[in-house]
Write an enzyme that holds these catalytic residues in place. Sequence first.
Site, short mmCIF file in Angstrom:
data_model
loop_
_atom_site.label_atom_id
_atom_site.label_comp_id
_atom_site.label_asym_id
_atom_site.label_seq_id
_atom_site.Cartn_x
_atom_site.Cartn_y
_atom_site.Cartn_z
N HIS A 117 0.70 -1.07 -0.08
CA HIS A 117 0.13 0.15 -0.04
C HIS A 117 0.98 1.32 0.04
CE1 HIS A 117 -3.19 2.80 0.87
NE2 HIS A 117 -2.62 3.26 2.19
N ASN A 118 0.54 2.35 -0.95
CA ASN A 118 1.34 3.59 -1.04
C ASN A 118 2.62 3.17 -0.90
OD1 ASN A 118 -0.96 5.00 -0.81
ND2 ASN A 118 -0.84 5.77 1.09
N GLU A 147 1.65 0.06 -5.23
CA GLU A 147 0.80 1.10 -5.54
C GLU A 147 1.43 2.13 -6.04
OE1 GLU A 147 -3.34 3.24 -3.84
OE2 GLU A 147 -1.71 2.22 -2.37
N ASP A 149 0.56 6.20 -6.67
CA ASP A 149 -0.53 7.26 -6.82
C ASP A 149 -0.17 8.60 -7.61
OD1 ASP A 149 -1.96 5.91 -4.95
OD2 ASP A 149 -1.54 7.41 -3.35
N HIS A 162 1.63 11.42 -1.75
CA HIS A 162 0.28 11.04 -1.35
C HIS A 162 -0.57 12.39 -1.36
CE1 HIS A 162 -2.13 9.41 2.26
NE2 HIS A 162 -2.73 9.08 1.12
N GLU A 196 -3.45 4.61 -8.83
CA GLU A 196 -4.41 5.64 -8.45
C GLU A 196 -4.26 6.74 -9.03
OE1 GLU A 196 -5.44 7.79 -4.40
OE2 GLU A 196 -5.33 5.64 -4.35
#
Length: 496
Positions: A117-118, A147, A149, A162, A196
């Site tokens: 995650h992230n 991931e 973003d 983020h 994302e």
Amino acid sequence: MQVMLKRTKVLQSRRVEILSLFQRYTEGIPTLPASALLTFLCKEQMELAANKDTAEDLIDRYEIDEAGERLKNRCMTFEGFLRYMESKDCCVFNRTHKTVYQDMDQPLTSYFISTSHNTYLTGDQLVGKSHLDAYVSALRKGCRCLEIDCWDGPDTEPVVYHGYTLTTKILFKDVIRTVEQHAFEVSAYPVILSLENHCCEEQQEVMAEYLTSILGDKLLKSPLDHPTTGDLPSPNQRKVKVARALSDLVIYTRSVKFISFSHSRDNQNCYENTSMAEKKARKLIKASASSFIQHNQRFLSRIYPAGSRTSSSNYNPQEFWNVGAQLVALNFQSPGLSMDLNNGRFQDNGGCGYVLKPAVLMPSERSFDPSTSCRYLKPIQLVLKVISGSNLPVVKSRNTLDPFVRVEIHGIAFDSRSKSTHTVKNNSMTPRWDTDMNFNITVPELCLIRFCVRDQMTLFKSEFVGQYTMPFTSLKKGEPQGRRGDFKWLWGDYIR
């Protein structure tokens, strides 16, 4: 000769439990013959495939004999035996599971997949630093779902960070270059890039260009011809390929909003997956765990940490593995119980990042519910013996430790429990517990075993010293104890 004798006496005084084991098989002579070593391997270590060549090979590897006499006579001294007992050859983890041994021709929905995650973050979710090294680290741990973003950046260069926080930014193209360089260092199986996407149309086109130009032939650009029984290809088939989630480049991992299990059953395509936060996933488990399992037999599900975890803490992934969720995403930069379990789960199957889900989570005539099915399953019994440790790390503020070992079983709720040894006072060098433990386990295929050494600070407070986590199914057998016809193990590992 005097130096050697002194060293041997020191070793014997430090590891008397291993010396006792050694002397049991030497039967009064100073060295251990190959024939006696073979008996030890078969009886104590349950190395049933071992033969004379196996024993002699161990002597060659662990016996230091400058004169050559002991090697010539094919025997092992206590020093050589100790080196062997403290080596990876005596690890409780089954060596055959250190390579890919599972069926890799099932649809992707049939596997737990190591997921980050992230991935770009090296710290917290608010002011933490984004760094390319975070991707390298995750990939080298066998992570197969990363991931990214993506946000609009200056000069038409998409950036990764983020969003709406003070985390630092890195260039999207640098992330893709890093993935291209390191994606298949430790695993040849597919990498899924979870994008994302918050970029404008113009910068989305830039992203697509970087994906195709940098990844080249490693990028999956069209559906595969796959003969698997499901609708998704197997890991053996998207092998040395990278899957993405961006516009026309999406082939098998298009993310869609989850509405309900019935809606997914009637409307979701096989190449579509759903992403949901831990709290929503937890509510669905509580409402109908069996329906969640059936959903995960057809579709990929990605679970991610709640937005409130700004410190990059993690949930316990076991509760979502229990219902067959494939992409259970964790903050890889945050050590602790959750990542211990994740590392333990994915060291199985050669550390390739794909672990075949157990039969109870596969399509079958009988539906499985982790909260109720245990009533109908006959448990097996696990017997462990925690013997001793050596050279435990000591923090600077303390000269020694008061260590104890806690053995934890992580599986379905009915199986999850822990037991502890007594505390050994003021001994970080050679603590000895000799503690037997007994566990009843109904679904061993889902269980992880965690051995945790802790320092007893006060009556109600202890601090972490070290740990080792592994799948129950990778646990090597020790000397069998045949009582009441149950399937049991007696195992002693030297915690270090």
